[in-house]
Design an enzyme around this catalytic site. Structure first.
Site, PDB file in Angstrom:
ATOM      1  N   CYS A  39       0.896  -1.320  -0.100  1.00 46.76           N
ATOM      2  CA  CYS A  39       0.042  -0.118   0.026  1.00 46.76           C
ATOM      3  C   CYS A  39       0.949   1.235   0.031  1.00 46.76           C
ATOM      4  O   CYS A  39       1.435   1.666  -0.964  1.00 46.76           O
ATOM      5  CB  CYS A  39      -0.993  -0.119   1.182  1.00 46.76           C
ATOM      6  SG  CYS A  39      -2.274   1.153   1.049  1.00 46.76           S
TER       7      CYS A  39
ATOM      8  N   GLU B 277      -2.301  -8.851   4.330  1.00 41.44           N
ATOM      9  CA  GLU B 277      -2.230  -9.426   5.680  1.00 41.44           C
ATOM     10  C   GLU B 277      -3.413  -9.589   6.333  1.00 41.44           C
ATOM     11  O   GLU B 277      -3.822 -10.167   7.335  1.00 41.44           O
ATOM     12  CB  GLU B 277      -1.407  -8.515   6.512  1.00 41.44           C
ATOM     13  CG  GLU B 277      -1.798  -7.121   6.924  1.00 41.44           C
ATOM     14  CD  GLU B 277      -1.588  -6.160   5.506  1.00 41.44           C
ATOM     15  OE1 GLU B 277      -1.907  -5.072   5.772  1.00 41.44           O
ATOM     16  OE2 GLU B 277      -1.477  -6.490   4.428  1.00 41.44           O
TER      17      GLU B 277
ATOM     18  N   SER C 112       0.351 -13.787  38.382  1.00 38.21           N
ATOM     19  CA  SER C 112      -1.379 -13.577  38.474  1.00 38.21           C
ATOM     20  C   SER C 112      -2.134 -14.732  38.380  1.00 38.21           C
ATOM     21  O   SER C 112      -2.976 -15.125  38.608  1.00 38.21           O
ATOM     22  CB  SER C 112      -1.567 -12.721  37.688  1.00 38.21           C
ATOM     23  OG  SER C 112      -1.279 -13.218  35.925  1.00 38.21           O
ATOM     24  N   GLY C 113      -1.328 -15.659  37.565  1.00 40.53           N
ATOM     25  CA  GLY C 113      -1.989 -17.058  37.235  1.00 40.53           C
ATOM     26  C   GLY C 113      -2.582 -17.071  35.889  1.00 40.53           C
ATOM     27  O   GLY C 113      -3.007 -18.069  35.375  1.00 40.53           O
ATOM     28  N   GLY C 114      -2.336 -15.689  35.254  1.00 43.23           N
ATOM     29  CA  GLY C 114      -2.895 -15.643  33.648  1.00 43.23           C
ATOM     30  C   GLY C 114      -1.618 -16.265  32.866  1.00 43.23           C
ATOM     31  O   GLY C 114      -0.927 -16.628  33.096  1.00 43.23           O
ATOM     32  N   VAL C 115      -2.005 -16.403  31.514  1.00 43.20           N
ATOM     33  CA  VAL C 115      -1.122 -17.081  30.430  1.00 43.20           C
ATOM     34  C   VAL C 115       0.109 -16.675  30.483  1.00 43.20           C
ATOM     35  O   VAL C 115       1.106 -17.228  30.484  1.00 43.20           O
ATOM     36  CB  VAL C 115      -1.908 -17.220  29.151  1.00 43.20           C
ATOM     37  CG1 VAL C 115      -0.911 -17.916  28.014  1.00 43.20           C
ATOM     38  CG2 VAL C 115      -3.310 -17.648  29.145  1.00 43.20           C
ATOM     39  N   ASP C 116       0.439 -15.237  30.303  1.00 47.90           N
ATOM     40  CA  ASP C 116       1.702 -14.611  30.205  1.00 47.90           C
ATOM     41  C   ASP C 116       2.533 -14.756  31.389  1.00 47.90           C
ATOM     42  O   ASP C 116       3.582 -15.334  31.181  1.00 47.90           O
ATOM     43  CB  ASP C 116       1.205 -13.090  29.772  1.00 47.90           C
ATOM     44  CG  ASP C 116       0.549 -12.772  28.773  1.00 47.90           C
ATOM     45  OD1 ASP C 116       0.405 -13.845  27.837  1.00 47.90           O
ATOM     46  OD2 ASP C 116      -0.038 -11.712  28.642  1.00 47.90           O
ATOM     47  N   SER C 117       2.011 -14.278  32.537  1.00 51.01           N
ATOM     48  CA  SER C 117       2.886 -14.441  33.822  1.00 51.01           C
ATOM     49  C   SER C 117       3.190 -16.003  34.005  1.00 51.01           C
ATOM     50  O   SER C 117       4.445 -16.307  34.526  1.00 51.01           O
ATOM     51  CB  SER C 117       2.308 -13.999  35.101  1.00 51.01           C
ATOM     52  OG  SER C 117       1.092 -14.594  35.386  1.00 51.01           O
ATOM     53  N   SER C 118       2.368 -17.057  33.699  1.00 47.91           N
ATOM     54  CA  SER C 118       2.481 -18.304  33.968  1.00 47.91           C
ATOM     55  C   SER C 118       3.577 -19.005  33.233  1.00 47.91           C
ATOM     56  O   SER C 118       4.691 -19.521  33.424  1.00 47.91           O
ATOM     57  CB  SER C 118       1.263 -19.065  33.626  1.00 47.91           C
ATOM     58  OG  SER C 118       0.394 -18.787  34.649  1.00 47.91           O
TER      59      SER C 118
END
Length: 517
Positions: free
Chosen positions: A83, A174, A227-233
């Protein structure tokens, strides 16, 4: 950072720049986004194997429009302009760009003239459905270029200088609205640039563990806010594999978690992953500080401040702690360096609770800063982490405080938890949990009249929210089956004391946000 074959994406402010990176990563090729203002010396230092120039909102003739050093095209590296990128390439190399008779925004048909280069694998004469979004178009090509694709409104829709491996397209491969766009990108990566699909989750996991091991001194201690979230885990598991007991995870129970969540986190990381985990029960402290606070931003500031204080107290108890683990992802990195003239820098708002105090003076370990969310899940899978942990829906840093509109007090949080549990159970039972970005309950500061058991009630209202999204930057409300909504409503009203009305949120982002506060 490990040296690896890299595709460099120069960002000219397109809202689709991250999608370019995602499509390249999906082809298992590593890429990085850098602002278009990066100098030619820096480009040389990055030693990319291929370069992509993104789209953008400008015209090449505007005063102050972003440009490119013509020397970029003499590096001997394949370049693909998309573009604005193709317009800029043509303009800098001596072609001509003109304002189109009418802005072209939407679907279009492109005829493939030559089935090689970026159209390797296509057929000459084949018609492709693509997505256009431009006001200018090419009027004359630079020397050495020829057209390889045409459309009725944009005759010079796809161009090539095969000798220098320079290519350009006026449409956006994309986006999902260009169904075969991924094939075109892969043709550029593999047929033109000669790259190989070596960027895999397993290789990244091995590299990340080794990088952390080399980075941290042999006697240094590391702390992670879990935190138990995906990223920190996933970040915690990588660091634990590298450091063992030199990693201390701190899990702060702020009283704003979902039903049973604190117990699940403690059991998983302490008993299953065998990590050194400090569980801090700070529920009373957070709720005391939140008493009387109703403004959303004020809530966030209170939660952030108290979290910092609690985390600081626990960090001080860890001897010789030198490092802090954070689950920073690549979209966060991109937004900190994006070209500020375009919309790509301002789309996403974050729900993080805040940074840590300066006096801690900890160095950062960010093992996921090269990854998108879907890649984090793939890496977690390569590390053998449980599926239910990796596919947990995103949860805001301030927790239920931003879903409990009005004052945040224990009785209202209990009502919200019970309603949220019902939403979660029914979404899972319907087999929709992993296909939906987020689904949750919101407690509104609204009471309404109802009738229950032949008696008048005047109780609170629960809003149910469910959205589809790929990255949280934009979202569309989920068209949940009516029977499912009916079941949720009936269960919430019958099982959650103090609620007599349930509504469903049918607003998208934008103009609304995913969370209510």
């Amino acid at each position: 950072m490990t040296v690896r074959p890299t595709v460099l994406i120069l960002d000219y402010g397109s809202q689709y720049t991250q999608l370019i990176a995602r499509r390249i990563r999906e082809a298992h090729v590593y890429c990085e986004i850098h602002p278009c203002t990066v100098g030619l010396d820096r480009v040389r230092a990055l030693a990319p194997r291929a370069i992509v120039l993104s789209g953008g909102p400008n015209s090449v003739y505007e005063a102050g429009a972003p440009t490119v050093d013509a020397g970029l095209f003499d590096l001997g590296v394949p370049v693909l302009g998309i573009c604005y990128g193709v317009q800029l390439m043509a303009h800098v190399l001596g072609g001509r760009v003109e304002q189109a008779d009418a802005r072209e925004y939407g679907p279009a048909d492109v005829v493939v003239d030559r089935a090689d280069g970026i159209f390797a694998g296509f057929n000459a004469g084949e018609t492709l459905r693509v997505w256009m979004s431009h006001g200018d178009r090419l009027a004359a090509l630079p020397r050495g270029f020829h057209a390889v694709g045409t459309s009725p409104n944009t005759p010079l829709c796809a161009i090539a200088d095969d000798a220098r491996r320079l290519y350009g397209i006026q449409f956006h491969p994309e986006v999902a609205h260009t169904p075969r766009g991924g094939e075109l990108i892969r043709a550029f990566l593999f047929d033109v640039a000669g790259l190989e699909p070596t960027w895999t989750a397993a290789h990244f996991a091995e590299e990340a563990i080794e990088t952390v091991r080399r980075k941290v001194g042999p006697t240094d201690r590391v702390i992670c806010g879990l935190s138990g979230g995906v990223d920190s885990s996933v970040a915690a598991v990588i660091c634990h594999r590298a450091l063992g007991d030199r990693l201390t995870c701190v899990f702060v129970d702020n009283g704003l978690l979902r039903e049973g969540e604190a117990e699940q986190v403690v059991h998983l990381f302490r008993d299953s992953f065998h990590m050194k985990l400090v569980h801090v029960d700070a529920r009373d402290r957070f709720l005391d500080e939140l008493r009387g606070v109703t403004d959303p931003e004020a809530k966030r500031k209170v939660i952030g401040r108290v979290f910092i204080d609690v985390f600081d107290d626990e960090a001080a108890r860890v001897e010789n702690v030198k490092w802090l683990v954070q689950g920073t992802l690549y979209p966060d990195v991109i937004e900190s360096v994006s070209f500020k003239g375009g919309p790509s820098a301002v789309i996403k708002s974050h729900h993080n609770v805040g940074g840590l105090p300066e006096h801690m003076k900890l160095s950062l370990i960010e093992p996921l800063r090269e990854l998108f969310k879907d890649e984090v899940r793939e890496v977690g899978g390569a590390l053998g982490m449980p599926h239910e942990v990796l596919w947990r829906q995103p949860f805001p840093g301030p927790g239920l405080a931003v879903r409990c509109l009005g004052e945040v007090v224990a009785p209202r949080l209990e009502v919200l938890r019970k309603a949220d549990r019902i939403v979660d159970e029914e979404i899972r039972a319907a087999g929709l949990y992993e296909s939906i970005w987020q689904s949750f309950a919101v407690l509104l500061p609204v009471r309404s009249v109802g009738v229950m058991g032949d008696a008048r009630t005047y109780d609170e209202t629960i809003a149910v929210r469910a959205v589809h999204s790929s990255d949280g930057m934009t979202a569309d409300w989920a068209r949940l089956p009516h029977d499912l909504l009916a079941t949720m409503s009936a269960r919430i009203i019958n099982e959650v004391k103090g609620v007599n009305r349930v509504v469903y949120d049918i607003s998208s982002k934008p103009p609304a946000t995913i969370e209510w506060e």
